[in-house]
Design a protein around this motif. Structure first.
Motif, PDB file in Angstrom:
ATOM      1  N   ASN A  39       0.864  -1.175   0.000  1.00  0.00           N
ATOM      2  CA  ASN A  39       0.000   0.000   0.000  1.00  0.00           C
ATOM      3  C   ASN A  39       0.902   1.227   0.000  1.00  0.00           C
ATOM      4  N   ALA A  40       1.173   1.755  -1.211  1.00  0.00           N
ATOM      5  CA  ALA A  40       2.043   2.923  -1.376  1.00  0.00           C
ATOM      6  C   ALA A  40       1.167   4.110  -1.745  1.00  0.00           C
ATOM      7  N   GLU A  41       0.953   5.002  -0.802  1.00  0.00           N
ATOM      8  CA  GLU A  41      -0.079   6.030  -0.937  1.00  0.00           C
ATOM      9  C   GLU A  41       0.481   7.419  -0.678  1.00  0.00           C
ATOM     10  N   LEU A  42       0.147   8.360  -1.557  1.00  0.00           N
ATOM     11  CA  LEU A  42       0.524   9.749  -1.349  1.00  0.00           C
ATOM     12  C   LEU A  42      -0.274  10.316  -0.175  1.00  0.00           C
ATOM     13  N   ARG A  43       0.430  10.990   0.726  1.00  0.00           N
ATOM     14  CA  ARG A  43      -0.228  11.602   1.881  1.00  0.00           C
ATOM     15  C   ARG A  43      -0.303  13.117   1.764  1.00  0.00           C
ATOM     16  N   GLU A  44       0.629  13.712   1.039  1.00  0.00           N
ATOM     17  CA  GLU A  44       0.601  15.149   0.760  1.00  0.00           C
ATOM     18  C   GLU A  44       1.019  15.333  -0.691  1.00  0.00           C
ATOM     19  N   ALA A  45       0.139  15.899  -1.517  1.00  0.00           N
ATOM     20  CA  ALA A  45       0.461  16.085  -2.933  1.00  0.00           C
ATOM     21  C   ALA A  45      -0.554  17.045  -3.552  1.00  0.00           C
ATOM     22  N   CYS A  46      -0.268  18.312  -3.487  1.00  0.00           N
ATOM     23  CA  CYS A  46      -1.150  19.327  -4.049  1.00  0.00           C
ATOM     24  C   CYS A  46      -0.284  20.483  -4.539  1.00  0.00           C
ATOM     25  N   CYS A  47      -0.546  21.017  -5.681  1.00  0.00           N
ATOM     26  CA  CYS A  47      -1.757  20.837  -6.504  1.00  0.00           C
ATOM     27  C   CYS A  47      -1.278  20.571  -7.934  1.00  0.00           C
ATOM     28  N   PHE A  48      -1.828  19.539  -8.595  1.00  0.00           N
ATOM     29  CA  PHE A  48      -1.278  19.064  -9.854  1.00  0.00           C
ATOM     30  C   PHE A  48      -2.379  18.812 -10.879  1.00  0.00           C
ATOM     31  N   GLN A  49      -1.971  18.844 -12.163  1.00  0.00           N
ATOM     32  CA  GLN A  49      -2.914  18.703 -13.267  1.00  0.00           C
ATOM     33  C   GLN A  49      -2.734  17.368 -13.974  1.00  0.00           C
ATOM     34  N   ASP A  50      -3.861  16.759 -14.284  1.00  0.00           N
ATOM     35  CA  ASP A  50      -3.879  15.537 -15.082  1.00  0.00           C
ATOM     36  C   ASP A  50      -4.059  15.940 -16.541  1.00  0.00           C
ATOM     37  N   PRO A  51      -3.068  15.731 -17.412  1.00  0.00           N
ATOM     38  CA  PRO A  51      -3.216  16.145 -18.815  1.00  0.00           C
ATOM     39  C   PRO A  51      -4.341  15.430 -19.540  1.00  0.00           C
ATOM     40  N   GLU A  52      -4.751  14.266 -19.043  1.00  0.00           N
ATOM     41  CA  GLU A  52      -5.841  13.539 -19.692  1.00  0.00           C
ATOM     42  C   GLU A  52      -7.207  13.936 -19.130  1.00  0.00           C
ATOM     43  N   ASP A  53      -7.210  14.671 -18.049  1.00  0.00           N
ATOM     44  CA  ASP A  53      -8.450  15.143 -17.433  1.00  0.00           C
ATOM     45  C   ASP A  53      -8.231  16.585 -16.977  1.00  0.00           C
ATOM     46  N   PRO A  54      -8.039  17.508 -17.923  1.00  0.00           N
ATOM     47  CA  PRO A  54      -7.619  18.866 -17.561  1.00  0.00           C
ATOM     48  C   PRO A  54      -8.609  19.614 -16.679  1.00  0.00           C
ATOM     49  N   ARG A  55      -9.898  19.289 -16.770  1.00  0.00           N
ATOM     50  CA  ARG A  55     -10.885  19.990 -15.950  1.00  0.00           C
ATOM     51  C   ARG A  55     -11.248  19.206 -14.682  1.00  0.00           C
ATOM     52  N   ALA A  56     -10.530  18.109 -14.413  1.00  0.00           N
ATOM     53  CA  ALA A  56     -10.740  17.326 -13.192  1.00  0.00           C
ATOM     54  C   ALA A  56     -12.195  16.895 -13.047  1.00  0.00           C
ATOM     55  N   VAL A  57     -12.724  16.266 -14.101  1.00  0.00           N
ATOM     56  CA  VAL A  57     -14.116  15.796 -14.072  1.00  0.00           C
ATOM     57  C   VAL A  57     -14.207  14.292 -13.845  1.00  0.00           C
ATOM     58  N   ALA A  58     -13.092  13.579 -13.820  1.00  0.00           N
ATOM     59  CA  ALA A  58     -13.113  12.130 -13.633  1.00  0.00           C
ATOM     60  C   ALA A  58     -13.574  11.783 -12.225  1.00  0.00           C
ATOM     61  N   PRO A  59     -14.278  10.663 -12.074  1.00  0.00           N
ATOM     62  CA  PRO A  59     -14.661  10.218 -10.727  1.00  0.00           C
ATOM     63  C   PRO A  59     -13.420  10.076  -9.846  1.00  0.00           C
ATOM     64  N   GLY A  60     -13.493  10.629  -8.668  1.00  0.00           N
ATOM     65  CA  GLY A  60     -12.371  10.574  -7.742  1.00  0.00           C
ATOM     66  C   GLY A  60     -11.478  11.789  -7.782  1.00  0.00           C
ATOM     67  N   ALA A  61     -11.577  12.632  -8.799  1.00  0.00           N
ATOM     68  CA  ALA A  61     -10.745  13.829  -8.884  1.00  0.00           C
ATOM     69  C   ALA A  61     -11.190  14.847  -7.837  1.00  0.00           C
ATOM     70  N   VAL A  62     -10.228  15.428  -7.130  1.00  0.00           N
ATOM     71  CA  VAL A  62     -10.510  16.423  -6.100  1.00  0.00           C
ATOM     72  C   VAL A  62      -9.842  17.729  -6.507  1.00  0.00           C
ATOM     73  N   ARG A  63     -10.647  18.700  -6.902  1.00  0.00           N
ATOM     74  CA  ARG A  63     -10.106  19.996  -7.305  1.00  0.00           C
ATOM     75  C   ARG A  63      -9.564  20.743  -6.091  1.00  0.00           C
ATOM     76  N   SER A  64      -8.399  21.370  -6.283  1.00  0.00           N
ATOM     77  CA  SER A  64      -7.790  22.091  -5.168  1.00  0.00           C
ATOM     78  C   SER A  64      -6.719  23.027  -5.706  1.00  0.00           C
ATOM     79  N   GLY A  65      -6.564  24.164  -5.018  1.00  0.00           N
ATOM     80  CA  GLY A  65      -5.502  25.095  -5.370  1.00  0.00           C
ATOM     81  C   GLY A  65      -5.730  25.837  -6.656  1.00  0.00           C
ATOM     82  N   ASN A  66      -6.990  26.091  -7.020  1.00  0.00           N
ATOM     83  CA  ASN A  66      -7.317  26.788  -8.258  1.00  0.00           C
ATOM     84  C   ASN A  66      -7.785  28.213  -7.967  1.00  0.00           C
ATOM     85  N   THR A  67      -7.472  29.107  -8.865  1.00  0.00           N
ATOM     86  CA  THR A  67      -7.931  30.475  -8.738  1.00  0.00           C
ATOM     87  C   THR A  67      -9.406  30.562  -9.109  1.00  0.00           C
TER      88      THR A  67
END
Length: 854
Positions: free
Chosen positions: A684-712
Motif C-alpha cells: 500500500n504505497a499512498e501519497l499523503r501530501e500532494a497538491c496541486c497538480f494537473q492531469d493532462p488527460e483530465d484537464p478539468r478534473a471531471v473524472a470520478p475521484g478527482a478532487v479539485r484544489s488550489g485553483n484560482t
C-alpha cells in the motif's frame, strides 16, 4: 473491501506458516532444504543469517522454475515490478518515473558489485550468471547512491580449477532460436580463464503489421554477447584478482526496452490537418472522423511504415582485487561501461507515405485542390539515443578477526557522462525542412536532417561516498548492527533544443510560403530563475540550436540501525531502521528548455521487522513487514508553483508518501523430490501530501475521484482552463496491492537420469501506472501459468528442457497509459474521453533447449 482482502490473505499465509511449523517441527527427514550463500552485506553469509529481506536465485533455481527474463524475475520476487517498454524497475512502490539521464531510479543495480544502469543485465542466460540477489528495502549504508528502494546484484559464473565446456541450443515458436557456448579451466600457473558467448534470434513478432509492405514487431531481432574472464592468486592465496570483459550487441525490431509491447483502444486521434491516426489498428487513409474502434478488430495489430528499430552496443570491464591480511581484507572493485542505445519509433502511426494536398476529405477520398493548398508529407519518426559511459571505484576494508565486533569500512567514487537525446523528430521525406525560415520569411540555419523537434543534453554525474558498518554480538543470541554513509553528488548538463512549425496558428506565414518556420527562440526561451542555471540560454546562429547550462549538487547522510535475535540456528528475527537518500536531478534535454528544471533530493525513513525460520529442515518461511515515510518523491508533472502561484510543468517533489507492506517467501519439501515454492506480497504505497497538480488527460478534473484544489477563481469560472487536483490518497505508480506466485516441482529418479516437472502460477492484482489513479491508467488483474520439463542424464553430461510460458494466453498487463484527443468533439476538456495504451507481457511461447557439458 481492499482491507478485508489484505486481512484474509495475510491470515491465510500466517495460518499456513503456523500449521507447517507445527507439522514439521518434529519431523526427521533427509529431504533438507539446501543452504544458499549470498553476499548481500558484502560478506559471504547464509541467506537465513542475513537480517535483510533478500530474494536469491541460483542458476539451478532459475532453470527449474523458468526465470529467463526480468519479467520472470519480478514474478518470483515480492514487491518487485518492471515495465519492459520503458525499462523502468520499481521496488515496494519506489522506482523511476523518467528515463532522463540527469536523474536516477530508486533501485541500485550492480553486476558483480559494479554499478549498472540497465535492467536488461538481469535477463542474461544462466550460462553467464551464477546467482541473482535482490535486496528489498533501502540499502543506503553499503550500496548507497540511489538504493532508496533497494538493490539488485548479479554474480557471474567464475573460471573453474578443472577443464569445463558446455554448448547449448534452443528452438521455439515465433521462429526463435539461440546458441550458446562456454569453456573454462586452468591456463598457466595458478591462472584460470573462462570464455562464453551467446547468439539469439527471433524472426516472427507478437504484433502483426497490417501494412503489407511493413514488418511485424514484438520480440523480433538478433542479439549476441561475448564474455571473457581471468582470475588468479599470488603469495599463497593472500592476494586474489579477477578480471572480466564483456561486449553486447542488439539489432532488433521491437525486441527489448522501447520495443513494441502495446495495443491501443479508443478513438482515432485526427488532427486539424488530418495528419495522424495513431491508434491501433490505425487507418492508412487520412481525414477520417472520430469513430469508435469495433471490438472485433485485430487486437495485437498495428499499421505503420517505420518500425521500432533498436540498436545497442555495450562494452563492460570489471576488476576485483583482494588482499587477505592477518585480521582484515582489503578489496578493490572497479569497472567501466560504454553503453550506446538507439531507438527509432514511428510518430505518425500510419503506413501512409505519399504526400498529399490539404484539406483531405473524409474516408481518405481526395478533393479538387484550390490554388495554394498546402502540401503535406505524412511520414514522421523519432530517433531516441542514450550514449553513456560510466566508471566507478570502491575500496573496502573488512574485518576477519575473531571476536564479537566485526566491521566494514569503504570509500566510493562514481562518474557518468552521457549524450542523451529524448526528441529527434523528423519529416524524413519533406525536403522543405532542410531550409527553414523566420516568421518574416528570412532564411535560418540549415536543418539537413529535416528535424521538426529536437531536445538533447550532454550530462556529467559524479558521486563520492564514505561508509562504514559494524556488527556487535551482544550475546550468543543478540547482535546489534549500525552503519553510516555520507554521499556527495554533483551534476552538470548542457541542453540543446530546436523547434519548427508548419501550417499551424503559431506560424501562419507557412501557408503562404510552404516552408517551415524556426520558432525555437519563442517556444524554448529558456528564461529561468532556477538556481541550477549557470549558463543562460543562447542561440548559436550557425546551427540554429538553443543552448543552456545547468549544474547543482546534493548530499545526504544515510545509515541503518538494527537488532537481530537468533535463539537457534534455524531462527532469525530482526528489527531495523534505515535512512535512505537519492540525489536530485534535472529535467534536461527537453525541446522547450523548461523554466523549472531541478528537483531536490528524495529521502526515506524505513522501519522493518522480519522473521526467517526453518522448520525441521524441510519448510522455510521468510517474512517481513515494513513502514516507510517517503519524502520529496521526484515526479515530472504539471502543477502549481507555490512561490509564483502559476502552473508550471517540471520535476516536482511530491511532499510525502506512506508505504506499508508485508512479504512472505516459503519453501516446502514435504517428501523427497517434491518442492513447493510460494510467495505473497501486500503493498500500500499512498501519497499523503500532494497538491496541486494537473492531469493532462483530465484537464478539468471531471473524472470520478478527482478532487479539485488550489485553483484560482478565474480558473474555476473558465470553461476551458486546466484545473489542479489534490492527489492525497492516490497510489504510487506500479504499486501492485497483492501478488501471489506458486511453483510446484517434482523429480523422478531413473537409472538413465532424472526428470523434473515444474509448474508455476502467478496472480497479480490490478495496478495503477500513474499517480492519477483513473481507469485509463489502470491495468486489470491477471494471472499466468508456465510449465517446464527438464531431463538430466545420470552422468550430468546433458540436459533437455521443454517449456511453455503463458499456457492459457492470458493478457498480462505490464503498463497502462491514457492519451486525450487533441482535436475534434472529444477534445472538449469538460468531457472525459481518453484513449488507452496497454502494454502486455508476451503471449504463449514454447520451445525446447539442449545443454551438453564436456
Amino acid at each position: 473491501m481492499n482491507s478485508r482482502k489484505t486481512l484474509l490473505l495475510s491470515c491465510v499465509f500466517a495460518s499456513a506458516t503456523a500449521f507447517a511449523g507445527s507439522a514439521f517441527a518434529q519431523a526427521e527427514s533427509t529431504n533438507q532444504i539446501q543452504e544458499l550463500v549470498v553476499t548481500a552485506e558484502k560478506r559471504e553469509q547464509s541467506l537465513q543469517d542475513v537480517p535483510v529481506a533478500v530474494s536469491a536465485y541460483t542458476d539451478e533455481r532459475r532453470e527449474l522454475v523458468g526465470i529467463n527474463s526480468v519479467q520472470d524475475l519480478t514474478n518470483f520476487t515480492p514487491g518487485l515490478a518492471y515495465s519492459t517498454n520503458n525499462d523502468r524497475i520499481n521496488m515496494r512502490g519506489i522506482g523511476r518515473f523518467t528515463n532522463n539521464r540527469s536523474t536516477e531510479g530508486g533501485v541500485a543495480m550492480y553486476s558483480d558489485g559494479v554499478y549498472t544502469s540497465s535492467v536488461t543485465q538481469f535477463a542474461k542466460s544462466t550460462l553467464f550468471i551464477d546467482r541473482t540477489e535482490v535486496l528489498r528495502g533501502p540499502q543506503g549504508t553499503l550500496y548507497g547512491r540511489n538504493s532508496i528502494g533497494g538493490a539488485m546484484n548479479i554474480i557471474s559464473k567464475r573460471p573453474t580449477d578443472e577443464f569445463y565446456a558446455e554448448v547449448r541450443g534452443s528452438l521455439g515458436n515465433f521462429d526463435t532460436w539461440a546458441t550458446e557456448a562456454a569453456i573454462s579451466g586452468p591456463l598457466f600457473g595458478n591462472i584460470q580463464g573462462r570464455l562464453a558467448g551467446t547468439y539469439s534470434s527471433q524472426g516472427d513478432g507478437y504484433f502483426k503489421n497490417l501494412n503489407p509492405n511493413g514488418k511485424d514487431e514484438g520480440g523480433i531481432g538478433d542479439q549476441w554477447q561475448v564474455e571473457g574472464q581471468l582470475q588468479g592468486e599470488l603469495a599463497d592465496g593472500k592476494f586474489e584478482w579477477w578480471l572480466k570483459g564483456e561486449t553486447v550487441e542488439w539489432h532488433n525490431l521491437g525486441r527489448g526496452p522501447g520495443g513494441r509491447t502495446t495495443v491501443q483502444y479508443g478513438l482515432r486521434d485526427v488532427t486539424t490537418i488530418g495528419s495522424r491516426a495513431a491508434l491501433t489498428p490505425n487507418a492508412a487513409n487520412y481525414g477520417i472522423g472520430d469513430t469508435n474502434l469495433p471490438a472485433n478488430l485485430c487486437q495485437m495489430c498495428f499499421n505503420t511504415d517505420d518500425g521500432n528499430y533498436i540498436d545497442l552496443e555495450s562494452n563492460t570491464y570489471a576488476l576485483h582485487a583482494t588482499l587477505h591480511l592477518e585480521n582484515f581484507d582489503i578489496k578493490y572493485i572497479t569497472g567501466f561501461t560504454y553503453y550506446d542505445y538507439r531507438l527509432q519509433t514511428d510518430l505518425d502511426g500510419t503506413s501512409r507515405q505519399a504526400p498529399f494536398q490539404l484539406p483531405y476529405a473524409a474516408q481518405g477520398a481526395p478533393v479538387p485542390q484550390p490554388a495554394g493548398t498546402e502540401l503535406y508529407y505524412p511520414r514522421q519518426h523519432n530517433q531516441y539515443q542514450e550514449e553513456v559511459w560510466w566508471f566507478s571505484n570502491e575500496l573496502n576494508f573488512a574485518s576477519t578477526w575473531d571476536g564479537p565486533l566485526q566491521m566494514i569500512l569503504g570509500l566510493y567514487q562514481f562518474r557518468e557522462g552521457s549524450n542523451y537525446t529524448l526528441s529527434d523528430a523528423r519529416f524524413p521525406d519533406d525536403p522543405r525542412f532542410q531550409n527553414p525560415t523566420t516568421q518574416t520569411g528570412a532564411p535560418m540555419a540549415a536543418n539537413p536532417l529535416r528535424r521538426y523537434a529536437y531536445g538533447s543534453s550532454e550530462n556529467v554525474s559524479e558521486s563520492y561516498a564514505v561508509f562504514g558498518q559494524a556488527d556487535y554480538q551482544l550475546t550468543e543470541e543478540l547482535k546489534v548492527t549500525a552503519g553510516l554513509r555520507y554521499t556527495y553528488d554533483r551534476k552538470r548538463s548542457f541542453e540543446t533544443a530546436r523547434l519548427f512549425c508548419l501550417y499551424t496558428a503559431s506560424c501562419p506565414i507557412t501557408r503562404l510560403t510552404d516552408r517551415p518556420v524556426d520558432i525555437t527562440d519563442a517556444a524554448a526561451p529558456g528564461v529561468s530563475t532556477d538556481e541550477s542555471v549557470y549558463l543562460p540560454a543562447f542561440t548559436d546562429p550557425t546551427t540554429g540550436y538553443r543552448h543552456r547550462g545547468l549544474k547543482n549538487s546534493w548530499s545526504g547522510l544515510t545509515g541503518a540501525l538494527s537488532i537481530d535475535w537468533q535463539p537457534d540456528p534455524d531462527t532469525l528475527a530482526y528489527a531495523k531502521y534505515t535512512r535512505g537518500y537519492k540525489a536530485g536531478g534535472f529535467n534536461s534535454g527537453t525541446t522547450t528548455l523548461t523554466p523549472n528544471v531541478t528537483t531536490e533530493e528524495e529521502t526515506i525513513d524505513a522501519y522493518e521487522v522480519g522473521l526467517k525460520k526453518t522448520f525441521g529442515g524441510t519448510f522455510q518461511a521468510n517474512a517481513s513487514a515494513y513502514y516507510y515515510d517517503y519524502q520529496d518523491i521526484q515526479i515530472p508533472i504539471t502543477g502549481r508553483d507555490p512561490v509564483t502561484d502559476l502552473n508550471v510543468t517540471r520535476f516536482f517533489n511530491m511532499p510525502k508518501a506512506r508505504i506499508v507492506g508485508f512479504e512472505l517467501e516459503t519453501i516446502w519439501q514435504p517428501i523427497d523430490n517434491l518442492q513447493l515454492l510460494a510467495n505473497y506480497s501486500y503493498l500500500n504505497a499512498e501519497l499523503r501530501e500532494a497538491c496541486c497538480f494537473q492531469d493532462p488527460e483530465d484537464p478539468r478534473a471531471v473524472a470520478p475521484g478527482a478532487v479539485r484544489s488550489g485553483n484560482t477563481a478565474a480558473a474555476l469560472a473558465s470553461a476551458t482552463a486546466p484545473l489542479n487536483q489534490d492527489l492525497k490518497g492516490q497510489k504510487l505508480p506500479s504499486s501492485t496491492p497483492h501478488r501471489v506466485t506458486v511453483n510446484v516441482n517434482y523429480t523422478w529418479e531413473f537409472d538413465a537420469g532424472n526428470l523434473s516437472a515444474s509448474l508455476t502460477h502467478v496472480w497479480k492484482d490490478k495496478t495503477y501506472y500513474s499517480i492519477f489513479n483513473r481507469y485509463y491508467n489502470e491495468g486489470k488483474a491477471w494471472h499466468q501459468t508456465d510449465a517446464r520439463l527438464l531431463f538430466n542424464d545420470a552422468d550430468d553430461r546433458y540436459t533437455v528442457i521443454a517449456f511453455v510460458k503463458n499456457i492459457f494466453k492470458q493478457e498480462g498487463i505490464a503498463g497502462a497509459d491514457g492519451t486525450r484527443p487533441t482535436t475534434g468533439p472529444n477534445s472538449n476538456p469538460n468531457n472525459l474521453f481518453v484513449n488507452r495504451t496497454i502494454s502486455y507481457v508476451p503471449p504463449r511461447t514454447y520451445g525446447v533447449e539442449l545443454q551438453y557439458r564436456f
